[in-house]
Design a protein around this motif. Structure first.
Motif, PDB file in Angstrom:
ATOM      1  N   LEU A   1       0.826  -1.130  -0.011  1.00 15.28           N
ATOM      2  CA  LEU A   1       0.029   0.085  -0.103  1.00 15.28           C
ATOM      3  C   LEU A   1       0.721   1.203  -0.036  1.00 15.28           C
ATOM      4  O   LEU A   1       0.513   2.249  -0.790  1.00 15.28           O
ATOM      5  CB  LEU A   1      -0.965   0.050   1.353  1.00 15.28           C
ATOM      6  N   ILE A   2       2.022   1.325   0.862  1.00 17.13           N
ATOM      7  CA  ILE A   2       2.914   2.435   0.708  1.00 17.13           C
ATOM      8  C   ILE A   2       3.339   2.751  -0.559  1.00 17.13           C
ATOM      9  O   ILE A   2       3.480   3.786  -1.212  1.00 17.13           O
ATOM     10  CB  ILE A   2       4.057   2.272   1.876  1.00 17.13           C
ATOM     11  N   ALA A   3       3.857   1.550  -1.266  1.00 17.54           N
ATOM     12  CA  ALA A   3       4.262   1.630  -2.632  1.00 17.54           C
ATOM     13  C   ALA A   3       3.404   2.245  -3.576  1.00 17.54           C
ATOM     14  O   ALA A   3       3.963   2.902  -4.405  1.00 17.54           O
ATOM     15  CB  ALA A   3       4.846   0.255  -3.157  1.00 17.54           C
ATOM     16  N   PHE A   4       2.089   1.621  -3.555  1.00 14.44           N
ATOM     17  CA  PHE A   4       0.999   1.969  -4.560  1.00 14.44           C
ATOM     18  C   PHE A   4       0.761   3.498  -4.260  1.00 14.44           C
ATOM     19  O   PHE A   4       0.547   3.996  -5.480  1.00 14.44           O
ATOM     20  CB  PHE A   4      -0.205   1.066  -4.345  1.00 14.44           C
ATOM     21  N   SER A   5       0.600   3.846  -3.200  1.00 18.07           N
ATOM     22  CA  SER A   5       0.361   5.260  -2.806  1.00 18.07           C
ATOM     23  C   SER A   5       1.357   6.136  -3.228  1.00 18.07           C
ATOM     24  O   SER A   5       0.914   7.197  -3.901  1.00 18.07           O
ATOM     25  CB  SER A   5       0.251   5.240  -1.192  1.00 18.07           C
ATOM     26  N   ALA A   6       2.344   5.745  -3.002  1.00 18.55           N
ATOM     27  CA  ALA A   6       3.631   6.810  -3.494  1.00 18.55           C
ATOM     28  C   ALA A   6       3.717   6.755  -5.175  1.00 18.55           C
ATOM     29  O   ALA A   6       4.000   7.777  -5.688  1.00 18.55           O
ATOM     30  CB  ALA A   6       5.021   6.228  -2.775  1.00 18.55           C
ATOM     31  N   ALA A   7       3.404   5.649  -5.618  1.00 18.46           N
ATOM     32  CA  ALA A   7       3.491   5.645  -7.236  1.00 18.46           C
ATOM     33  C   ALA A   7       2.415   6.561  -7.701  1.00 18.46           C
ATOM     34  O   ALA A   7       2.518   7.252  -8.712  1.00 18.46           O
ATOM     35  CB  ALA A   7       3.347   4.074  -7.815  1.00 18.46           C
ATOM     36  N   ALA A   8       1.229   6.514  -7.059  1.00 23.87           N
ATOM     37  CA  ALA A   8      -0.094   7.113  -7.429  1.00 23.87           C
ATOM     38  C   ALA A   8       0.423   8.674  -7.499  1.00 23.87           C
ATOM     39  O   ALA A   8       0.098   9.641  -8.384  1.00 23.87           O
ATOM     40  CB  ALA A   8      -1.177   6.747  -6.667  1.00 23.87           C
ATOM     41  N   ASP A   9       0.819   9.058  -6.248  1.00 25.92           N
ATOM     42  CA  ASP A   9       1.362  10.503  -6.075  1.00 25.92           C
ATOM     43  C   ASP A   9       2.401  10.909  -7.059  1.00 25.92           C
ATOM     44  O   ASP A   9       2.290  12.067  -7.853  1.00 25.92           O
ATOM     45  CB  ASP A   9       1.785  10.745  -4.650  1.00 25.92           C
ATOM     46  N   ALA A  10       3.294  10.195  -7.396  1.00 25.45           N
ATOM     47  CA  ALA A  10       4.244  10.456  -8.366  1.00 25.45           C
ATOM     48  C   ALA A  10       3.728  10.600  -9.775  1.00 25.45           C
ATOM     49  O   ALA A  10       4.053  11.427 -10.458  1.00 25.45           O
ATOM     50  CB  ALA A  10       5.310   9.426  -8.501  1.00 25.45           C
ATOM     51  N   PHE A  11       2.876   9.711 -10.116  1.00 21.55           N
ATOM     52  CA  PHE A  11       2.006   9.560 -11.319  1.00 21.55           C
ATOM     53  C   PHE A  11       1.301  10.978 -11.646  1.00 21.55           C
ATOM     54  O   PHE A  11       1.306  11.788 -12.641  1.00 21.55           O
ATOM     55  CB  PHE A  11       1.180   8.710 -11.491  1.00 21.55           C
ATOM     56  N   LEU A  12       0.496  11.330 -10.531  1.00 22.52           N
ATOM     57  CA  LEU A  12      -0.320  12.486 -10.588  1.00 22.52           C
ATOM     58  C   LEU A  12       0.560  13.614 -10.765  1.00 22.52           C
ATOM     59  O   LEU A  12       0.069  14.735 -11.244  1.00 22.52           O
ATOM     60  CB  LEU A  12      -1.265  12.538  -9.390  1.00 22.52           C
ATOM     61  N   THR A  13       1.793  13.839 -10.053  1.00 22.29           N
ATOM     62  CA  THR A  13       2.506  14.886  -9.603  1.00 22.29           C
ATOM     63  C   THR A  13       3.053  15.357 -11.125  1.00 22.29           C
ATOM     64  O   THR A  13       3.143  16.359 -11.518  1.00 22.29           O
ATOM     65  CB  THR A  13       3.426  14.638  -8.659  1.00 22.29           C
ATOM     66  N   GLU A  14       3.358  14.059 -11.958  1.00 22.86           N
ATOM     67  CA  GLU A  14       4.264  14.295 -13.120  1.00 22.86           C
ATOM     68  C   GLU A  14       3.155  14.796 -14.181  1.00 22.86           C
ATOM     69  O   GLU A  14       3.438  15.590 -15.003  1.00 22.86           O
ATOM     70  CB  GLU A  14       4.723  12.763 -13.491  1.00 22.86           C
ATOM     71  N   ALA A  15       1.939  14.154 -14.116  1.00 23.15           N
ATOM     72  CA  ALA A  15       0.803  14.482 -14.812  1.00 23.15           C
ATOM     73  C   ALA A  15       0.774  16.154 -14.882  1.00 23.15           C
ATOM     74  O   ALA A  15       0.671  16.849 -15.906  1.00 23.15           O
ATOM     75  CB  ALA A  15      -0.368  13.796 -14.676  1.00 23.15           C
ATOM     76  N   MET A  16       0.623  16.318 -13.593  1.00 20.36           N
ATOM     77  CA  MET A  16       0.391  18.204 -13.332  1.00 20.36           C
ATOM     78  C   MET A  16       1.336  18.654 -13.829  1.00 20.36           C
ATOM     79  O   MET A  16       1.268  20.028 -14.752  1.00 20.36           O
ATOM     80  CB  MET A  16       0.318  18.357 -11.781  1.00 20.36           C
ATOM     81  N   LYS A  17       2.676  18.429 -13.731  1.00 18.43           N
ATOM     82  CA  LYS A  17       3.778  19.103 -14.094  1.00 18.43           C
ATOM     83  C   LYS A  17       3.794  19.263 -15.797  1.00 18.43           C
ATOM     84  O   LYS A  17       4.291  20.144 -16.478  1.00 18.43           O
ATOM     85  CB  LYS A  17       5.302  18.369 -13.803  1.00 18.43           C
ATOM     86  N   GLN A  18       3.340  18.213 -16.563  1.00 17.67           N
ATOM     87  CA  GLN A  18       2.992  18.239 -17.938  1.00 17.67           C
ATOM     88  C   GLN A  18       1.984  19.089 -18.393  1.00 17.67           C
ATOM     89  O   GLN A  18       2.067  19.331 -19.595  1.00 17.67           O
ATOM     90  CB  GLN A  18       2.820  16.524 -18.507  1.00 17.67           C
ATOM     91  N   LEU A  19       1.097  19.403 -17.697  1.00 16.24           N
ATOM     92  CA  LEU A  19      -0.171  20.190 -18.279  1.00 16.24           C
ATOM     93  C   LEU A  19       0.490  21.572 -18.602  1.00 16.24           C
ATOM     94  O   LEU A  19       1.239  22.207 -17.793  1.00 16.24           O
ATOM     95  CB  LEU A  19      -1.204  20.278 -17.275  1.00 16.24           C
TER      96      LEU A  19
END
Length: 157
Positions: free
Chosen positions: A88-106
């Motif tokens: 769960l820790i890993a899945f949560s961190a990966a989701a955060d990183a994914f959303l953060t990167e998507a925001m940076k690309q917008l």
């Protein structure tokens, strides 16, 4: 509007959430206020799934192949598909990183463009506000459960 303007706000909320998750004990994942309500583990998984969904719906990211939504209304009981704390820790961190990167690309001009989604129309800026609220809501629920739910026998000793 750009990630530079909103990123620090997201980081404060999301880093605090992740730190709380990392401070949990394995036996706390199954804690819930009632037998019918969501467990701590379910809420952590659900929060991460919503981050993947928002990255796709509002920020145009393609969710990694194999990402499963098992805690966000797409079937399954609240406590089924239990994962270990480390998963769960890993899945949560990966989701955060994914959303953060998507925001940076917008692009800066896209933050206030209305996007149609499965939860209705919203701009990426509004969606980020919803994600911040959503994360804070579940952090509060987890804290409340930890404080008031009946603790597992192993945690009482």
């Amino acid at each position: 509007m750009s990630y530079e303007a909103v990123g620090p706000i997201w980081r404060v909320v999301r880093d605090r959430f992740q730190k709380m998750v990392q401070g949990l004990k394995e036996e706390e994942l199954s804690l819930a206020m009632t037998a019918e309500s969501s467990s701590i583990g379910h809420m952590i998984r659900h929060n991460a799934e919503v981050e993947y969904m928002f990255a796709e719906w509002f920020f145009g990211a393609t969710v990694p192949e194999g990402t499963e939504y098992i805690a966000s209304g797409q079937g399954g009981a609240p406590n089924e598909h239990a994962l270990t704390l480390q998963e769960l820790i890993a899945f949560s961190a990966a989701a955060d990183a994914f959303l953060t990167e998507a925001m940076k690309q917008l692009g800066d001009d896209a933050w206030d463009t209305i996007v149609e989604s499965k939860i209705g129309p919203s701009s990426p800026r509004e969606a980020l506000g919803r994600a911040i609220y959503h994360t804070g809501l579940h952090a509060g629920q987890i804290g409340l459960i930890r404080k008031h739910a009946a603790q597992p026998t192993s945690a009482q000793s």
